[in-house]
Design a protein around this motif. Structure first.
Motif, PDB file in Angstrom:
ATOM      1  N   LEU A   1      40.797  50.451  51.248  1.00 52.91           N
ATOM      2  CA  LEU A   1      40.828  49.712  49.826  1.00 52.91           C
ATOM      3  C   LEU A   1      42.053  49.961  49.091  1.00 52.91           C
ATOM      4  O   LEU A   1      42.999  49.371  47.929  1.00 52.91           O
ATOM      5  N   PRO A   4      44.423  46.461  49.879  1.00 54.36           N
ATOM      6  CA  PRO A   4      44.302  45.559  50.552  1.00 54.36           C
ATOM      7  C   PRO A   4      44.394  44.675  51.339  1.00 54.36           C
ATOM      8  O   PRO A   4      44.449  43.889  51.888  1.00 54.36           O
ATOM      9  N   ASN A   5      46.166  44.696  51.372  1.00 55.91           N
ATOM     10  CA  ASN A   5      46.637  43.422  51.306  1.00 55.91           C
ATOM     11  C   ASN A   5      47.442  43.767  53.081  1.00 55.91           C
ATOM     12  O   ASN A   5      47.335  42.885  53.616  1.00 55.91           O
ATOM     13  N   TYR A  44      32.826  42.283  44.635  1.00 51.62           N
ATOM     14  CA  TYR A  44      34.828  41.900  44.549  1.00 51.62           C
ATOM     15  C   TYR A  44      35.276  40.666  43.845  1.00 51.62           C
ATOM     16  O   TYR A  44      35.696  39.974  43.213  1.00 51.62           O
ATOM     17  N   LEU A  47      34.094  39.273  41.375  1.00 49.25           N
ATOM     18  CA  LEU A  47      35.227  39.805  39.841  1.00 49.25           C
ATOM     19  C   LEU A  47      35.848  39.492  40.188  1.00 49.25           C
ATOM     20  O   LEU A  47      37.229  39.474  38.809  1.00 49.25           O
ATOM     21  N   GLY A  48      36.038  38.151  40.747  1.00 50.67           N
ATOM     22  CA  GLY A  48      38.191  37.943  40.869  1.00 50.67           C
ATOM     23  C   GLY A  48      38.903  38.633  41.690  1.00 50.67           C
ATOM     24  O   GLY A  48      40.165  37.969  42.164  1.00 50.67           O
ATOM     25  N   LYS A  49      38.439  39.849  42.683  1.00 54.12           N
ATOM     26  CA  LYS A  49      39.530  40.547  43.014  1.00 54.12           C
ATOM     27  C   LYS A  49      38.948  39.755  44.725  1.00 54.12           C
ATOM     28  O   LYS A  49      38.828  40.639  45.562  1.00 54.12           O
ATOM     29  N   LEU A  50      40.432  39.071  45.565  1.00 56.02           N
ATOM     30  CA  LEU A  50      40.927  38.217  45.937  1.00 56.02           C
ATOM     31  C   LEU A  50      41.039  38.494  47.181  1.00 56.02           C
ATOM     32  O   LEU A  50      40.449  38.863  48.066  1.00 56.02           O
ATOM     33  N   GLN A  51      42.103  39.989  46.993  1.00 57.49           N
ATOM     34  CA  GLN A  51      42.884  40.589  48.262  1.00 57.49           C
ATOM     35  C   GLN A  51      41.563  41.888  48.535  1.00 57.49           C
ATOM     36  O   GLN A  51      41.115  41.964  49.811  1.00 57.49           O
ATOM     37  N   GLU A  52      40.807  41.815  47.667  1.00 64.36           N
ATOM     38  CA  GLU A  52      39.888  43.252  48.250  1.00 64.36           C
ATOM     39  C   GLU A  52      38.821  42.613  48.517  1.00 64.36           C
ATOM     40  O   GLU A  52      37.880  43.163  49.527  1.00 64.36           O
ATOM     41  N   ALA A  53      37.940  41.398  48.224  1.00 68.85           N
ATOM     42  CA  ALA A  53      37.308  40.684  48.856  1.00 68.85           C
ATOM     43  C   ALA A  53      37.655  40.412  50.167  1.00 68.85           C
ATOM     44  O   ALA A  53      36.791  40.222  51.383  1.00 68.85           O
ATOM     45  N   THR A 108      38.643  30.992  48.872  1.00 63.16           N
ATOM     46  CA  THR A 108      37.792  31.101  48.153  1.00 63.16           C
ATOM     47  C   THR A 108      36.519  30.525  48.280  1.00 63.16           C
ATOM     48  O   THR A 108      35.568  31.156  48.169  1.00 63.16           O
TER      49      THR A 108
END
Length: 237
Positions: A1, A4-5, A44, A47-53, A108
């Motif tokens: 993490l 994450p990209n 994630y 929480l709106g953390k799309l890359q981490e998700a 999403t």
């Protein structure tokens, strides 16, 4: 993490083939590890953390793939001509579980549906098996991503032998390690990497022209694979 990209099939393979975590790609441990990844991914996503998700979604899918395809076979898939796009869209039947997770990351909504389905499946599995090693996995993977793990090895016993480790790019770079014949290869290579100040995951080893996959021989001793005193091990990387 930390990045994450950069969560790709190749980077996941490179991470999970490490001797310190490869055990989590097999059996019940892999089921628990993939479930923990999807649970974290859902958090994630909320929480709106799309890359981490996305990273944790792919992580869980990769581990689940390892149940069907031993990670040693995935090593061959990541050769010099490896192309993740071709692999996913033309040869997805080779790694269907991973590709299912990859396709779910298109947006999403598809990711949420995929994770909710997997989460429910894992909850049903946990209810039946009463698996309890999720937190152990979470703590372990957190340490390894941050390169903060501290390895402890039992003091080996057996006769003393010397093994010579040679850098394949510099034949003059030779390191002689005095060990006992009952020391595991995992312990030997961990010590070698620490003395050189480099990551074990960046190196590969071979003996007698054969690659030593730590996922297969890491728990074996030099004696068990017929290594003799003064044998040479080639270090690649």
């Amino acid at each position: 993490l930390c990045s994450p990209n950069s969560a790709t099939f190749r980077t996941l393979y490179e991470f999970w083939s490490s001797p310190s975590v490869v055990e989590y790609t097999r059996g019940k441990a892999a089921v628990s590890a993939s479930g923990a990844s999807w649970f974290i991914a859902l958090g994630y996503l909320k929480l709106g953390k799309l890359q981490e998700a996305r990273a944790m979604t792919l992580n869980g899918s990769f581990i689940l793939q390892c149940i069907d395809t031993p990670i040693e076979q995935l090593v061959e898939l990541c050769g010099k001509d490896f192309n993740p796009t071709v692999m996913a869209y033309e040869h997805g039947n080779m790694v269907p579980r991973f590709c299912q997770g990859l396709h779910s990351c298109l947006n999403t909504q598809t990711m949420k549906a995929y994770l909710q389905g997997k989460h429910q499946m894992m909850e049903d599995t946990y209810a039946k098996t009463k698996a309890r090693n999720i937190m152990d996995y979470v703590n372990r993977i957190g340490d390894d991503w941050g390169d903060k793990s501290k390895r402890r090895h039992k003091k080996p016993a057996g006769k003393q032998i010397q093994l010579i480790l040679v850098d394949d790019t510099n034949n003059d770079d030779r390191r002689v390690l005095n060990i006992t014949s009952s020391t595991t290869l995992k312990t030997l290579f961990n010590d070698y990497a620490e003395k050189r100040g480099v990551s074990l995951r960046s190196m590969r080893f071979s003996h007698g022209g054969k690659t030593l996959f730590l996922s297969s021989v890491g728990k074996k001793t030099p004696e068990e694979i017929n290594m003799q005193d003064q044998d040479v091990i080639t270090v690649h990387g």
